[in-house]
Design a protein around this motif. Structure first.
Motif, PDB file in Angstrom:
ATOM      1  N   LEU A  31       4.703   3.665  -3.586  1.00  0.00           N
ATOM      2  CA  LEU A  31       4.815   2.455  -2.771  1.00  0.00           C
ATOM      3  C   LEU A  31       3.808   2.470  -1.625  1.00  0.00           C
ATOM      4  O   LEU A  31       3.063   1.507  -1.422  1.00  0.00           O
ATOM      5  CB  LEU A  31       6.235   2.318  -2.218  1.00  0.00           C
ATOM      6  N   PHE A  32       3.785   3.552  -0.878  1.00  0.00           N
ATOM      7  CA  PHE A  32       2.901   3.610   0.290  1.00  0.00           C
ATOM      8  C   PHE A  32       1.430   3.677  -0.111  1.00  0.00           C
ATOM      9  O   PHE A  32       0.586   3.057   0.529  1.00  0.00           O
ATOM     10  CB  PHE A  32       3.275   4.788   1.190  1.00  0.00           C
ATOM     11  N   ASP A  33       1.104   4.398  -1.164  1.00  0.00           N
ATOM     12  CA  ASP A  33      -0.294   4.477  -1.616  1.00  0.00           C
ATOM     13  C   ASP A  33      -0.842   3.119  -2.025  1.00  0.00           C
ATOM     14  O   ASP A  33      -1.998   2.805  -1.771  1.00  0.00           O
ATOM     15  CB  ASP A  33      -0.438   5.447  -2.795  1.00  0.00           C
ATOM     16  N   ARG A  34      -0.018   2.302  -2.648  1.00  0.00           N
ATOM     17  CA  ARG A  34      -0.484   1.022  -3.175  1.00  0.00           C
ATOM     18  C   ARG A  34      -0.310  -0.157  -2.233  1.00  0.00           C
ATOM     19  O   ARG A  34      -1.072  -1.119  -2.319  1.00  0.00           O
ATOM     20  CB  ARG A  34       0.238   0.706  -4.483  1.00  0.00           C
ATOM     21  N   HIS A  35       0.697  -0.115  -1.341  1.00  0.00           N
ATOM     22  CA  HIS A  35       1.039  -1.335  -0.621  1.00  0.00           C
ATOM     23  C   HIS A  35       1.102  -1.232   0.901  1.00  0.00           C
ATOM     24  O   HIS A  35       1.195  -2.266   1.567  1.00  0.00           O
ATOM     25  CB  HIS A  35       2.377  -1.881  -1.149  1.00  0.00           C
ATOM     26  N   LEU A  50       3.922  -3.789   4.620  1.00  0.00           N
ATOM     27  CA  LEU A  50       3.413  -3.650   3.257  1.00  0.00           C
ATOM     28  C   LEU A  50       2.847  -4.977   2.775  1.00  0.00           C
ATOM     29  O   LEU A  50       3.266  -6.043   3.236  1.00  0.00           O
ATOM     30  CB  LEU A  50       4.541  -3.188   2.331  1.00  0.00           C
ATOM     31  N   ARG A  51       1.901  -4.908   1.839  1.00  0.00           N
ATOM     32  CA  ARG A  51       1.348  -6.127   1.253  1.00  0.00           C
ATOM     33  C   ARG A  51       2.446  -6.845   0.467  1.00  0.00           C
ATOM     34  O   ARG A  51       3.122  -6.242  -0.352  1.00  0.00           O
ATOM     35  CB  ARG A  51       0.203  -5.793   0.305  1.00  0.00           C
ATOM     36  N   ALA A  52       2.570  -8.135   0.691  1.00  0.00           N
ATOM     37  CA  ALA A  52       3.596  -8.934   0.016  1.00  0.00           C
ATOM     38  C   ALA A  52       3.080  -9.401  -1.345  1.00  0.00           C
ATOM     39  O   ALA A  52       3.064 -10.584  -1.647  1.00  0.00           O
ATOM     40  CB  ALA A  52       4.015 -10.118   0.883  1.00  0.00           C
ATOM     41  N   GLU A  53       2.694  -8.447  -2.157  1.00  0.00           N
ATOM     42  CA  GLU A  53       2.261  -8.764  -3.520  1.00  0.00           C
ATOM     43  C   GLU A  53       3.498  -9.015  -4.374  1.00  0.00           C
ATOM     44  O   GLU A  53       4.616  -8.629  -3.993  1.00  0.00           O
ATOM     45  CB  GLU A  53       1.412  -7.603  -4.057  1.00  0.00           C
ATOM     46  N   PRO A  54       3.334  -9.650  -5.515  1.00  0.00           N
ATOM     47  CA  PRO A  54       4.496  -9.955  -6.349  1.00  0.00           C
ATOM     48  C   PRO A  54       5.343  -8.706  -6.628  1.00  0.00           C
ATOM     49  O   PRO A  54       4.825  -7.661  -7.030  1.00  0.00           O
ATOM     50  CB  PRO A  54       3.875 -10.506  -7.642  1.00  0.00           C
ATOM     51  N   GLY A  55       6.638  -8.839  -6.388  1.00  0.00           N
ATOM     52  CA  GLY A  55       7.573  -7.764  -6.677  1.00  0.00           C
ATOM     53  C   GLY A  55       7.770  -6.736  -5.577  1.00  0.00           C
ATOM     54  O   GLY A  55       8.725  -5.956  -5.629  1.00  0.00           O
ATOM     55  N   VAL A  56       6.903  -6.710  -4.564  1.00  0.00           N
ATOM     56  CA  VAL A  56       6.998  -5.671  -3.535  1.00  0.00           C
ATOM     57  C   VAL A  56       8.244  -5.841  -2.677  1.00  0.00           C
ATOM     58  O   VAL A  56       8.955  -4.865  -2.407  1.00  0.00           O
ATOM     59  CB  VAL A  56       5.708  -5.608  -2.679  1.00  0.00           C
ATOM     60  N   ALA A  57       8.551  -7.053  -2.258  1.00  0.00           N
ATOM     61  CA  ALA A  57       9.742  -7.259  -1.421  1.00  0.00           C
ATOM     62  C   ALA A  57      11.008  -6.831  -2.171  1.00  0.00           C
ATOM     63  O   ALA A  57      11.874  -6.152  -1.607  1.00  0.00           O
ATOM     64  CB  ALA A  57       9.847  -8.716  -0.967  1.00  0.00           C
TER      65      ALA A  57
END
Length: 174
Positions: A31-35, A50-57
């Protein structure tokens, strides 16, 4: 965010968790490495951005719910503001809980590769995971105490509890 009372035990019980301690650590690293965009300390605790990319929330909400299920001394609030998922974290008003929160804050940079490595990091901060008759046999929880407050007669943990000691591989101290 509803912060648990100071009397809330600083313990972790992953007995009913759908993942293992190793899988949980790997998930945080992923999670932290990507977002992860940034993190900060707040008046109540800490915040991960974190980046609010699809599915992250949804991922963060699920991860926070699993963490809260095993660590009742934590409080989490997840919101989305624009292009960011804000993950606010706080703990009960307890010195040991605050030390664990500080370790949580450092997680993006220092995510342990194994639960054993986590045990060493906690020990380096003067925290000793413990388990034993007063804890494991009653409710399967593992607690964390300052090293100087560690009860006598308790078995040192940081490794999985084995069936003979009233536990299984998913119970670890945080």
């Amino acid at each position: 965010m509803e912060i648990p009372a100071a009397s809330t035990p600083v313990v972790c019980d992953m007995a009913t968790a759908p993942d293992t301690p190793q899988q949980r650590l790997d998930e945080y690293r992923h999670l932290f490495d990507r977002h992860l965009i940034d993190r900060e300390k707040t008046g109540q605790g800490i915040r991960f951005r974190l980046r609010a990319e699809p599915g992250v929330a949804a991922w963060v909400r699920d991860l926070a719910a699993r963490e809260k299920a095993c660590c009742a001394f934590f409080a989490f609030d997840i919101t989305v503001e624009g292009e960011q998922v804000l993950w606010d974290c706080a703990v009960s008003d307890n010195d040991t809980a605050r030390a664990i929160l500080e370790e949580y804050y450092l997680l993006p940079d220092t995510a342990p590769r194994s639960p054993g490595e986590l045990e060493k990091r906690l020990a380096g901060k003067g925290l000793k995971p413990f388990c034993g008759a007063g804890v494991a046999e009653v409710n399967g929880w593992i607690g964390i105490l300052p090293a100087h407050d560690r009860p006598t007669g308790r078995l040192g943990c940081g490794r999985p509890l084995h069936a003979g000691s009233g536990g299984d591989h998913r119970r670890w101290a945080h």
